[in-house]
Design a protein around this motif. Structure first.
Motif, mmCIF file in Angstrom:
data_model
loop_
_atom_site.group_PDB
_atom_site.id
_atom_site.type_symbol
_atom_site.label_atom_id
_atom_site.label_comp_id
_atom_site.label_asym_id
_atom_site.label_seq_id
_atom_site.Cartn_x
_atom_site.Cartn_y
_atom_site.Cartn_z
ATOM 1 N N VAL A 147 27.459 0.199 -12.802
ATOM 2 C CA VAL A 147 27.607 0.265 -11.346
ATOM 3 C C VAL A 147 26.226 0.394 -10.716
ATOM 4 O O VAL A 147 25.504 1.365 -10.962
ATOM 5 N N SER A 148 25.843 -0.598 -9.902
ATOM 6 C CA SER A 148 24.516 -0.595 -9.274
ATOM 7 C C SER A 148 24.649 -0.475 -7.763
ATOM 8 O O SER A 148 25.741 -0.602 -7.198
ATOM 9 N N ASP A 149 23.527 -0.286 -7.106
ATOM 10 C CA ASP A 149 23.510 -0.169 -5.646
ATOM 11 C C ASP A 149 23.578 -1.526 -4.959
ATOM 12 O O ASP A 149 23.738 -1.596 -3.740
ATOM 13 N N ASP A 150 23.452 -2.607 -5.736
ATOM 14 C CA ASP A 150 23.330 -3.935 -5.129
ATOM 15 C C ASP A 150 24.660 -4.603 -4.833
ATOM 16 O O ASP A 150 24.706 -5.542 -4.031
ATOM 17 N N ASP A 151 25.752 -4.157 -5.494
ATOM 18 C CA ASP A 151 27.017 -4.877 -5.408
ATOM 19 C C ASP A 151 28.170 -3.952 -5.048
ATOM 20 O O ASP A 151 27.979 -2.766 -4.780
ATOM 21 N N VAL A 152 29.384 -4.523 -5.056
ATOM 22 C CA VAL A 152 30.604 -3.795 -4.698
ATOM 23 C C VAL A 152 31.520 -3.760 -5.911
ATOM 24 O O VAL A 152 31.574 -4.725 -6.695
ATOM 25 N N TYR A 153 32.259 -2.660 -6.058
ATOM 26 C CA TYR A 153 33.130 -2.469 -7.220
ATOM 27 C C TYR A 153 34.485 -1.947 -6.756
ATOM 28 O O TYR A 153 34.582 -1.198 -5.780
ATOM 29 N N ILE A 154 35.527 -2.374 -7.476
ATOM 30 C CA ILE A 154 36.866 -1.834 -7.254
ATOM 31 C C ILE A 154 37.333 -1.189 -8.546
ATOM 32 O O ILE A 154 37.292 -1.826 -9.619
ATOM 33 N N LEU A 155 37.741 0.067 -8.449
ATOM 34 C CA LEU A 155 38.365 0.752 -9.579
ATOM 35 C C LEU A 155 39.847 0.847 -9.276
ATOM 36 O O LEU A 155 40.266 1.556 -8.357
ATOM 37 N N ASP A 156 40.635 0.100 -10.039
ATOM 38 C CA ASP A 156 42.083 0.040 -9.834
ATOM 39 C C ASP A 156 42.750 0.972 -10.834
ATOM 40 O O ASP A 156 42.774 0.702 -12.035
ATOM 41 N N LEU A 157 43.291 2.081 -10.313
ATOM 42 C CA LEU A 157 43.954 3.068 -11.168
ATOM 43 C C LEU A 157 45.474 2.979 -11.077
ATOM 44 O O LEU A 157 46.181 3.862 -11.569
ATOM 45 N N GLY A 158 45.963 1.934 -10.474
ATOM 46 C CA GLY A 158 47.407 1.743 -10.366
ATOM 47 C C GLY A 158 47.938 2.201 -9.024
ATOM 48 O O GLY A 158 48.269 1.394 -8.155
ATOM 49 N N GLN A 195 37.404 1.363 -3.549
ATOM 50 C CA GLN A 195 36.383 0.347 -3.311
ATOM 51 C C GLN A 195 35.055 1.059 -3.136
ATOM 52 O O GLN A 195 34.876 1.845 -2.206
ATOM 53 N N TYR A 196 34.124 0.791 -4.032
ATOM 54 C CA TYR A 196 32.809 1.435 -4.019
ATOM 55 C C TYR A 196 31.788 0.427 -3.512
ATOM 56 O O TYR A 196 31.541 -0.601 -4.152
ATOM 57 N N ASN A 197 31.198 0.708 -2.344
ATOM 58 C CA ASN A 197 30.203 -0.174 -1.749
ATOM 59 C C ASN A 197 28.803 0.313 -2.104
ATOM 60 O O ASN A 197 28.369 1.382 -1.656
ATOM 61 N N GLY A 198 28.102 -0.453 -2.941
ATOM 62 C CA GLY A 198 26.724 -0.112 -3.251
ATOM 63 C C GLY A 198 25.884 -0.064 -1.983
ATOM 64 O O GLY A 198 26.147 -0.790 -1.011
ATOM 65 N N GLU A 199 24.872 0.778 -1.999
ATOM 66 C CA GLU A 199 24.102 1.034 -0.772
ATOM 67 C C GLU A 199 23.490 -0.233 -0.191
ATOM 68 O O GLU A 199 23.399 -0.389 1.024
ATOM 69 N N THR A 200 23.067 -1.169 -1.049
ATOM 70 C CA THR A 200 22.438 -2.398 -0.554
ATOM 71 C C THR A 200 23.342 -3.626 -0.738
ATOM 72 O O THR A 200 22.865 -4.759 -0.704
ATOM 73 N N SER A 201 24.622 -3.403 -0.935
ATOM 74 C CA SER A 201 25.559 -4.529 -1.081
ATOM 75 C C SER A 201 25.685 -5.279 0.241
ATOM 76 O O SER A 201 25.458 -4.726 1.323
ATOM 77 N N SER A 202 26.077 -6.551 0.151
ATOM 78 C CA SER A 202 26.133 -7.396 1.344
ATOM 79 C C SER A 202 27.478 -7.263 2.055
ATOM 80 O O SER A 202 28.494 -6.927 1.441
ATOM 81 N N PRO A 203 27.517 -7.553 3.368
ATOM 82 C CA PRO A 203 28.785 -7.546 4.106
ATOM 83 C C PRO A 203 29.813 -8.506 3.508
ATOM 84 O O PRO A 203 31.006 -8.225 3.507
ATOM 85 N N MET A 204 29.350 -9.645 2.971
ATOM 86 C CA MET A 204 30.283 -10.618 2.397
ATOM 87 C C MET A 204 30.943 -10.064 1.136
ATOM 88 O O MET A 204 32.144 -10.245 0.915
ATOM 89 N N GLU A 205 30.152 -9.371 0.303
ATOM 90 C CA GLU A 205 30.714 -8.763 -0.903
ATOM 91 C C GLU A 205 31.745 -7.698 -0.527
ATOM 92 O O GLU A 205 32.818 -7.609 -1.135
ATOM 93 N N ARG A 206 31.434 -6.902 0.492
ATOM 94 C CA ARG A 206 32.361 -5.858 0.933
ATOM 95 C C ARG A 206 33.650 -6.467 1.477
ATOM 96 O O ARG A 206 34.744 -5.973 1.219
ATOM 97 N N SER A 207 33.505 -7.564 2.227
ATOM 98 C CA SER A 207 34.674 -8.221 2.801
ATOM 99 C C SER A 207 35.567 -8.804 1.713
ATOM 100 O O SER A 207 36.800 -8.663 1.756
ATOM 101 N N LYS A 208 34.962 -9.464 0.708
ATOM 102 C CA LYS A 208 35.737 -10.046 -0.389
ATOM 103 C C LYS A 208 36.487 -8.954 -1.151
ATOM 104 O O LYS A 208 37.653 -9.112 -1.535
ATOM 105 N N ALA A 209 35.802 -7.830 -1.386
ATOM 106 C CA ALA A 209 36.447 -6.732 -2.103
ATOM 107 C C ALA A 209 37.608 -6.166 -1.296
ATOM 108 O O ALA A 209 38.674 -5.860 -1.848
ATOM 109 N N MET A 210 37.440 -6.049 0.009
ATOM 110 C CA MET A 210 38.505 -5.527 0.859
ATOM 111 C C MET A 210 39.726 -6.450 0.839
ATOM 112 O O MET A 210 40.871 -5.990 0.799
#
Length: 366
Positions: A193-204, A209-224
């Motif tokens: 897990v880095s500050d550059d990207d977005v991650y989703i942890l699916d626990l069921g 949704q974890y937004n890295g500090e320098t992740s892009s708005p597009m990455e955040r939107s796709k994850a959402m």
């Protein structure tokens, strides 16, 4: 979401010398499907997308709610049917997609079944082969929400897992090799897990949704969007957005990242090669270089089969006077050529003389 069973060996399929039609594997495939393939009934009769997964030499419908999701241990067949702009007739692109851990048998079955589907549709489709992480732009265009690749694969079919029994899964959102936002399941390892990207942890029942500090708005939107799609199919799930700058390492998000890192190195592949035109010697089934650099339509002859390589893909052009065997074996010709030159991951497109293919026209005009 369909659940897969984990397989072990990466790129098992690329190590095989793909046999031409008439091989033992083809006979096994034909035996498994009997005389008529039930999966093809109704295929290609109207515009739209159809997807099947290969399961034990058989072609099985992939659930529509899972379109765009692929397991890295499996092989799939994808048919896109559309109306030709000039004639209003139906046209088709048929792709088979190969996961990194797909077996040689699955790969071979997908290839043979793709040719079978082409025959079923009266040789109208343009055939394509796609490899995980190296998909063509055409293939990606079918999935506006993006492609999600997941760990696992088919062993005895798939099953749906109740959310309360769900094994946690970590998804990474970042740009792929062509600059598109891609979603890929990765091991639940905190160091990934880095500050550059977005991650989703699916626990069921809980989705972070974890937004890295320098992740892009597009990455955040796709994850959402991805979270929204999960919740649609999983009624009681609750989602929470975490910001990297303010999320403690003691948070449940990090506590659930409890897997050990895998130190196995990624497979090395040669870098992209330049444009090249080769003619297939049908006596030896080996390609012979005709021209280095850009090629044009005038370089193609109707009596022959040509392999046209660009930096990102390979086109097999089959002349109208080629034999029946040559017309069926475009995919094996290209696979064996790429395997022998250390570039097994390139996308492959097989075009019969007279077919329309915008991607090939662009390559000729380059």
């Amino acid at each position: 979401m369909s659940k897969g069973l984990v397989k072990a060996k990466k790129y098992d399929w690329k190590n095989s010398n793909m046999e031409l039609f008439g091989s033992k594997l083809e006979r096994e495939v034909k035996k498994a499907s009997a005389v008529t393939e039930p999966a093809w009934q109704g295929a290609g009769v109207a515009p739209g997308l159809r997807i099947w997964r290969i399961e034990k030499f058989e072609v099985k419908d992939w659930p529509k709610e899972d379109y765009g999701e692929f397991y890295n241990g499996d092989s799939y067949i994808i048919l896109n049917t559309f109306k030709d702009d000039d004639s209003e007739n139906l046209a088709h692109d048929v792709h088979f997609w190969i996961g990194k851990y797909s077996s040689q048998d699955e790969y071979g079955t997908a290839a043979y079944k793709t040719v079978e589907l082409d025959t079923f549709l009266d040789d109208v489709p343009v055939q394509h082969r796609e490899c995980q992480d190296y998909e063509s732009d055409l293939f990606k265009s079918y999935f506006p929400q993006g492609i999600t690749t997941m760990e696992g694969g088919c062993a005895t079919g798939f099953r749906h897992v109740p959310p309360e029994q769900y094994e946690g899964r970590l998804f990474h959102f970042g740009r792929d090799k062509s600059g598109h936002i891609a979603c890929k399941e990765i091991p639940r390892v905190a160091s990934l897990v880095s500050d550059d990207d977005v991650y989703i942890l699916d626990l069921g029942l809980t989705i972070y949704q974890y937004n890295g500090e320098t992740s892009s708005p597009m990455e955040r939107s796709k994850a959402m969007q991805h979270v929204g799609n999960i919740k649609i199919h999983r009624g009681d799930a609750v989602s929470k957005v975490l910001e990297g700058a303010t999320t403690s390492k003691a948070h449940e998000f990090f506590e659930k990242l409890d897997q050990e890192p895998d130190d196995t190195p990624e497979d090395d592949t040669d870098g992209p090669d330049g444009n090249k035109l080769l003619r297939v010697n049908t006596e030896t089934n080996l390609p012979e270089v005709v021209k280095e650099g850009n090629f044009a339509r005038d370089d193609l002859k109707s009596d022959d089969v040509f392999i046209c390589e660009t930096s990102s893909s390979v086109f097999v052009w089959i002349g109208i006077n080629a034999s029946v065997s040559e017309k069926k074996n475009g995919l094996p010709y290209a696979h064996n050529y790429l395997r022998g030159h250390g570039r097994p991951w390139k996308s492959i497109t097989v075009i019969k003389e007279g077919q329309k293919c915008a991607q090939f026209e662009a390559a000729l005009a380059a």
